[in-house]
Design an enzyme around this catalytic site. Structure first.
Site, PDB file in Angstrom:
ATOM      1  N   LYS A  95       0.816  -1.214   0.000  1.00 48.23           N
ATOM      2  CA  LYS A  95       0.000   0.000   0.000  1.00 48.23           C
ATOM      3  C   LYS A  95       0.852   1.268   0.000  1.00 48.23           C
ATOM      4  O   LYS A  95       1.819   1.374   0.759  1.00 48.23           O
ATOM      5  CB  LYS A  95      -0.886   0.041   1.255  1.00 48.23           C
ATOM      6  N   ARG A 150     -23.035  -2.821  -3.974  1.00 41.08           N
ATOM      7  CA  ARG A 150     -24.397  -2.645  -4.507  1.00 41.08           C
ATOM      8  C   ARG A 150     -24.523  -1.325  -5.259  1.00 41.08           C
ATOM      9  O   ARG A 150     -25.136  -1.253  -6.316  1.00 41.08           O
ATOM     10  CB  ARG A 150     -25.417  -2.687  -3.366  1.00 41.08           C
TER      11      ARG A 150
END
Lengths: 194, 306
Positions: B93, B177
């Site tokens: 990262k 979603r």
């Protein structure tokens, strides 16, 4: 048989791209994760992915022996990258416990072309197919082959495509290019075998 | 299919760092689990459990939360130890906008850079120019516009942000979603509507049009943030994630090796409840977890990035 049913081993890897390429090469393509699904196909693609992961999952879910049996019995198979490793009789530098299906008399070296920073694209001349765009991703190469193994392509002095009987394997990923000639070659092999 | 047009001239000289090679790398990870590890020993446990890659970092997100302070790129020694310990790909990262950390990670030979909101952002306006690197990048997103802005900057893989280090999957579900719903909506738009859609999404028109045609992102979409159980991983896959990152959920649990293998099984057989049930048996304690609605806004990592 006009339209062969070809499975793609769907334990892990770029399954979707192979399903699309096979459909474009006039086969009925379906994912295969279970022995009963394997029993229903005329040919099988082993996709790119992580060879250690695919090997572990195949052993864990009871797929390794059924795969070996069907390949020994002549089921046409095509492996790309990790799939090439899975079809090798021997890995030069396996992780402990890393199993292969075998089927091609060759010794492979994993990640031989280097890590991701060394991953590359290059034109590869494949015997019987012509020049193809080779996408090599942390790719293996074939160190040596047996007497029965036909070398189809080399890159930089290393073997990157082979065929032995009904088994085909490439270090590179034709499924990522939109050029379906390697898949068409395999579909022809499946047709010829049945 | 999401084949990337080649920017490579047809020649015998190999081309590295192309979009196809970067995005293609992520395609190889599909159906797999990428696990956070803080040392070589954990990396080996992850590899033995069937991880497709590991994320090398000094502290898992749950500890970053606990410790507070500024979270930065990990020590190069620790990253190199992990690279030396496993044969699967190693990711690491960088802080958002900290392109020098990314340069360092590229020089260490990591296989993927995660420009991550889990670390403290270094730039509150700009993300790193990811086209400037040979090493591919994965970036987090909470919605489609954010995903496309990252792809426009050169990201070769997208993951949901979720809320890392909480052991609570609710935010990852929300983000996934959201992305899937917005893609479905674009699918129904005609050409006239795509210009306004691009404006609303604050994303380049060409990418919006591509998503509308493909019905998916042009790069691989994984889930991340809060996955703690085999069922969590399978849930994310059934919701459309092509693979799963697991951060604190494995090595903050009672039996990491067993839980790691169980999450791998459930990710492959995400649509087979019997296998997920078997994988879920006797795993010992899951990580404790944090309820996201009790997290102050300032401690929500998903708000980082723009």
């Amino acid at each position: 048989m006009n339209t062969p049913v070809i499975g793609v081993l769907a334990l892990q890897g770029d399954v979707r791209e192979h399903l699309i390429a096979l459909a474009a090469a006039d086969a009925v393509a379906r994912p295969v994760r279970r022995p009963e699904e394997l029993a229903e196909v005329d040919g099988l693609v082993i996709p790119g992915g992580e060879s250690t992961t695919i090997s572990k999952l195949a052993a864990l879910f009871g797929m390794l022996e059924p795969l070996r049996e069907r390949v020994r019995a002549g089921l046409p198979v095509y492996g790309t990258c990790a799939g090439l490793i899975m079809l090798a009789d021997k890995i030069l530098d396996p992780r402990s416990g890393q199993e292969t299906i075998g089927g091609i008399e060759m010794i492979v070296r994993r990640n031989a072309f280097g890590r991701q920073n060394e991953s590359f694209e290059a034109t590869v001349e494949v015997a019987g197919v012509g020049p193809v765009e080779g996408v090599f991703i942390r790719a293996p190469w074939v160190e040596s082959v047996g007497a029965e193994t036909e070398v189809l392509a080399e890159h930089g002095g290393h073997i990157v495509a082979v065929r032995q009987g009904n088994a085909l394997a490439t270090s590179f990923h034709p499924e990522l290019t939109g050029d379906h000639r390697m898949h068409a070659l395999f579909v022809d092999m499946v047709r010829a075998a049945s | 299919m999401s084949t990337t047009p080649s920017s490579t001239p047809q020649s015998d000289s190999p081309a590295i760092g192309t979009a196809r090679v970067k995005r293609g790398m992520a395609e190889q990870l599909k159906g797999g689990v990428i696990m956070d590890v803080v040392n070589a020993e954990q990396a080996k446990i992850a590899e033995d459990a069937g991880a497709v890659a590991v994320m090398a970092l000094e502290r898992v997100p749950a500890d970053i939360r606990k410790d507070g302070g500024v979270a930065r790129m990990s020590d190069p020694n620790m990253i190199e130890e992990i690279i030396g310990a496993v044969s699967i790909p190693v990711m690491a990262k960088s802080r958002i906008g900290h392109f020098v950390e990314a340069q360092v990670l590229q020089s260490l030979g990591v296989d993927y850079i995660d420009e991550s909101e889990v670390l403290t952002p270094a730039d509150e306006v700009n993300h790193s120019d990811k086209f400037a690197f040979t090493t591919p990048f994965v970036c987090g997103a909470t919605n489609l516009g954010e995903a496309l802005r990252r792809i426009a900057e050169g990201a070769a893989m997208i993951r949901s942000k979720g809320e890392a280090g909480t052991g609570n999957v609710v935010e990852a579900v929300r983000h996934l979603r959201q992305i899937k719903n917005e893609i479905a909506k674009l699918r129904g738009f005609d050409n006239n509507e795509l210009y306004a859609a691009a404006k609303e999404l604050r994303a380049p028109y060409e990418l919006v049009k591509e998503v509308s045609e493909l019905g998916k992102l042009p790069v691989v979409l994984f889930s991340a943030g809060g996955v703690a159980t085999p069922a969590d991983a399978a849930l994310m896959r059934q919701l459309g994630a092509e693979g799963v990152f697991v951060g604190s959920g494995i090595f903050k649990s009672g039996d990491p090796a067993k839980r790691a293998a169980a999450i791998v099984k459930a990710t492959t057989f995400f649509d087979d409840p019997k296998i997920i049930a078997d994988a879920s048996r006797n795993l010992g304690e899951a990580m404790v977890g944090i309820n996201c609605d009790t997290l102050p806004e300032t401690e929500r990592y998903a708000n980082r990035g723009w």
